[in-house]
Design a protein around this motif. Structure first.
Motif, mmCIF file in Angstrom:
data_model
loop_
_atom_site.group_PDB
_atom_site.id
_atom_site.type_symbol
_atom_site.label_atom_id
_atom_site.label_comp_id
_atom_site.label_asym_id
_atom_site.label_seq_id
_atom_site.Cartn_x
_atom_site.Cartn_y
_atom_site.Cartn_z
ATOM 1 N N LEU A 99 0.830 -1.201 0.000
ATOM 2 C CA LEU A 99 0.000 0.000 0.000
ATOM 3 C C LEU A 99 0.868 1.256 0.000
ATOM 4 C CD1 LEU A 99 -2.753 1.418 0.176
ATOM 5 C CD2 LEU A 99 -2.569 1.240 2.659
ATOM 6 N N LEU A 100 1.873 1.297 0.860
ATOM 7 C CA LEU A 100 2.764 2.465 0.912
ATOM 8 C C LEU A 100 3.536 2.633 -0.386
ATOM 9 C CD1 LEU A 100 4.102 2.258 4.567
ATOM 10 C CD2 LEU A 100 2.516 3.950 3.607
ATOM 11 N N TYR A 101 3.970 1.531 -0.972
ATOM 12 C CA TYR A 101 4.683 1.581 -2.250
ATOM 13 C C TYR A 101 3.780 2.170 -3.330
ATOM 14 C CZ TYR A 101 7.354 0.129 -6.324
ATOM 15 O OH TYR A 101 8.054 0.116 -7.508
ATOM 16 N N ARG A 102 2.555 1.687 -3.385
ATOM 17 C CA ARG A 102 1.604 2.185 -4.393
ATOM 18 C C ARG A 102 1.318 3.665 -4.178
ATOM 19 N NH1 ARG A 102 -1.216 1.638 -8.894
ATOM 20 N NH2 ARG A 102 -3.399 2.202 -8.855
ATOM 21 N N LEU A 103 1.065 4.071 -2.939
ATOM 22 C CA LEU A 103 0.816 5.486 -2.654
ATOM 23 C C LEU A 103 2.023 6.333 -3.029
ATOM 24 C CD1 LEU A 103 -1.066 5.378 0.760
ATOM 25 C CD2 LEU A 103 -2.001 6.023 -1.477
ATOM 26 N N GLY A 104 3.209 5.825 -2.777
ATOM 27 C CA GLY A 104 4.420 6.553 -3.118
ATOM 28 C C GLY A 104 4.598 6.747 -4.606
ATOM 29 N N ARG A 105 4.044 5.871 -5.393
ATOM 30 C CA ARG A 105 4.155 5.964 -6.857
ATOM 31 C C ARG A 105 2.969 6.682 -7.509
ATOM 32 N NH1 ARG A 105 9.190 5.415 -7.607
ATOM 33 N NH2 ARG A 105 10.065 3.433 -7.028
ATOM 34 N N THR A 106 1.870 6.843 -6.771
ATOM 35 C CA THR A 106 0.656 7.388 -7.405
ATOM 36 C C THR A 106 0.015 8.531 -6.617
ATOM 37 O OG1 THR A 106 -0.775 5.795 -6.276
ATOM 38 C CG2 THR A 106 0.128 5.120 -8.422
ATOM 39 N N TRP A 107 0.681 9.079 -5.627
ATOM 40 C CA TRP A 107 0.105 10.074 -4.704
ATOM 41 C C TRP A 107 -0.712 11.140 -5.429
ATOM 42 C CZ3 TRP A 107 -0.477 10.297 0.379
ATOM 43 C CH2 TRP A 107 -0.849 11.508 0.943
ATOM 44 N N GLY A 108 -1.993 11.192 -5.162
ATOM 45 C CA GLY A 108 -2.869 12.235 -5.655
ATOM 46 C C GLY A 108 -3.331 12.099 -7.093
ATOM 47 N N ALA A 109 -2.751 11.192 -7.860
ATOM 48 C CA ALA A 109 -3.089 11.064 -9.279
ATOM 49 C C ALA A 109 -4.258 10.096 -9.472
ATOM 50 C CB ALA A 109 -1.883 10.572 -10.070
ATOM 51 N N THR A 110 -5.209 10.497 -10.284
ATOM 52 C CA THR A 110 -6.328 9.618 -10.615
ATOM 53 C C THR A 110 -5.882 8.596 -11.662
ATOM 54 O OG1 THR A 110 -7.112 10.987 -12.445
ATOM 55 C CG2 THR A 110 -7.968 11.511 -10.227
ATOM 56 N N THR A 111 -6.667 7.573 -11.850
ATOM 57 C CA THR A 111 -6.366 6.584 -12.890
ATOM 58 C C THR A 111 -6.283 7.260 -14.247
ATOM 59 O OG1 THR A 111 -7.433 4.839 -11.614
ATOM 60 C CG2 THR A 111 -7.156 4.448 -13.985
ATOM 61 N N ALA A 112 -7.211 8.155 -14.553
ATOM 62 C CA ALA A 112 -7.202 8.864 -15.841
ATOM 63 C C ALA A 112 -5.923 9.684 -16.009
ATOM 64 C CB ALA A 112 -8.434 9.761 -15.959
ATOM 65 N N GLU A 113 -5.483 10.347 -14.945
ATOM 66 C CA GLU A 113 -4.249 11.137 -15.022
ATOM 67 C C GLU A 113 -3.037 10.236 -15.253
ATOM 68 O OE1 GLU A 113 -5.325 14.979 -12.226
ATOM 69 O OE2 GLU A 113 -4.778 13.076 -11.253
ATOM 70 N N ARG A 114 -3.021 9.075 -14.630
ATOM 71 C CA ARG A 114 -1.893 8.153 -14.786
ATOM 72 C C ARG A 114 -1.858 7.534 -16.178
ATOM 73 N NH1 ARG A 114 -3.698 6.691 -9.639
ATOM 74 N NH2 ARG A 114 -4.450 4.669 -10.347
ATOM 75 N N GLU A 115 -2.998 7.429 -16.832
ATOM 76 C CA GLU A 115 -3.059 6.774 -18.134
ATOM 77 C C GLU A 115 -2.864 7.722 -19.316
ATOM 78 O OE1 GLU A 115 -6.794 4.692 -18.025
ATOM 79 O OE2 GLU A 115 -5.949 3.056 -16.819
ATOM 80 N N ARG A 116 -3.004 9.027 -19.109
ATOM 81 C CA ARG A 116 -2.895 9.940 -20.257
ATOM 82 C C ARG A 116 -1.443 10.259 -20.598
ATOM 83 N NH1 ARG A 116 -4.838 15.542 -17.430
ATOM 84 N NH2 ARG A 116 -2.748 16.362 -17.199
ATOM 85 N N CYS A 117 -1.222 10.614 -21.853
ATOM 86 C CA CYS A 117 0.108 10.990 -22.319
ATOM 87 C C CYS A 117 0.405 12.411 -21.867
ATOM 88 C CB CYS A 117 0.178 10.918 -23.842
ATOM 89 S SG CYS A 117 0.081 9.226 -24.450
ATOM 90 N N LEU A 118 1.638 12.626 -21.433
ATOM 91 C CA LEU A 118 2.077 13.935 -20.962
ATOM 92 C C LEU A 118 3.326 14.358 -21.707
ATOM 93 C CD1 LEU A 118 1.650 13.355 -17.126
ATOM 94 C CD2 LEU A 118 0.192 14.749 -18.604
ATOM 95 N N PRO A 119 3.598 15.657 -21.768
ATOM 96 C CA PRO A 119 4.847 16.108 -22.389
ATOM 97 C C PRO A 119 6.033 15.410 -21.730
ATOM 98 C CG PRO A 119 3.429 17.988 -21.910
ATOM 99 C CD PRO A 119 2.797 16.778 -21.264
ATOM 100 N N GLY A 120 6.962 14.942 -22.541
ATOM 101 C CA GLY A 120 8.145 14.264 -22.039
ATOM 102 C C GLY A 120 8.028 12.758 -21.998
ATOM 103 N N ASP A 121 6.829 12.213 -22.106
ATOM 104 C CA ASP A 121 6.667 10.754 -22.075
ATOM 105 C C ASP A 121 7.506 10.077 -23.154
ATOM 106 O OD1 ASP A 121 4.969 10.843 -19.911
ATOM 107 O OD2 ASP A 121 3.156 10.338 -21.038
ATOM 108 N N GLU A 122 7.682 10.735 -24.287
ATOM 109 C CA GLU A 122 8.421 10.144 -25.395
ATOM 110 C C GLU A 122 9.927 10.069 -25.132
ATOM 111 O OE1 GLU A 122 8.781 14.497 -25.834
ATOM 112 O OE2 GLU A 122 7.125 13.181 -25.282
ATOM 113 N N LEU A 123 10.412 10.703 -24.091
ATOM 114 C CA LEU A 123 11.847 10.720 -23.791
ATOM 115 C C LEU A 123 12.349 9.400 -23.211
ATOM 116 C CD1 LEU A 123 12.160 14.281 -22.246
ATOM 117 C CD2 LEU A 123 12.812 13.544 -24.551
ATOM 118 N N VAL A 124 11.453 8.614 -22.632
ATOM 119 C CA VAL A 124 11.827 7.338 -22.032
ATOM 120 C C VAL A 124 10.952 6.261 -22.663
ATOM 121 C CG1 VAL A 124 12.037 6.029 -19.884
ATOM 122 C CG2 VAL A 124 12.435 8.496 -19.869
#
Length: 137
Positions: free
Chosen positions: A10-35
């Motif tokens: 649970l702590l690991y997941r919260l540390g990786r997703t703090w405050g972000a909704t599923t939709a926010e985590r799934e959308r493309c963002l500037p810089g995603d193409e760099l990695v």
């Protein structure tokens, strides 16, 4: 033991997703193409009741020895005791961040930093790093 493993997960997941909704985590963002194949993905989000124009001056001054990372002070004190408190004011000398600039992620001897890859005032700040704290070989 099962309880400890569940708490860690649970702590690991919260540390990786703090405050972000599923939709926010799934959308493309500037810089995603760099990695192309990230080994670790961290998506944090926060809603701020202010315009981008009011937030930008704070965002553009981030970095170690600059405006800080605006982390909870107790987190810095616990995990990164050498970090100074985050800036409490806008610092005019830190407002001119441009592509190619370096944003330190620790003291100079750490060799850890981000490079500004993209900057669009009041909209986008993309930082890229291959040297993270704590430094690993």
């Amino acid at each position: 033991m099962v309880g400890a493993a569940a708490a860690w997960a649970l702590l690991y997941r919260l540390g990786r997703t703090w405050g972000a909704t599923t939709a926010e985590r799934e959308r493309c963002l500037p810089g995603d193409e760099l990695v192309s194949r990230a080994t670790v993905v961290t998506d944090h989000a926060i809603d701020i009741d202010a315009s981008a124009e009011r937030i930008w001056p704070w965002l553009v001054q981030v970095g170690w020895g600059r405006g800080g990372w605006y982390t909870y002070r107790w987190v810095d004190a616990l995990l990164f005791p050498a970090n100074a408190p985050s800036a409490a004011t806008i610092r005019p000398e830190l407002q001119g961040l441009a592509v190619g600039d370096v944003v330190p992620d620790g003291p100079p001897e750490s060799g850890c930093f981000f490079t500004v890859e993209e900057v669009e005032r009041n909209r986008t700040l993309v930082l890229l790093s291959h040297t993270h704290l704590p430094r690993s070989s």
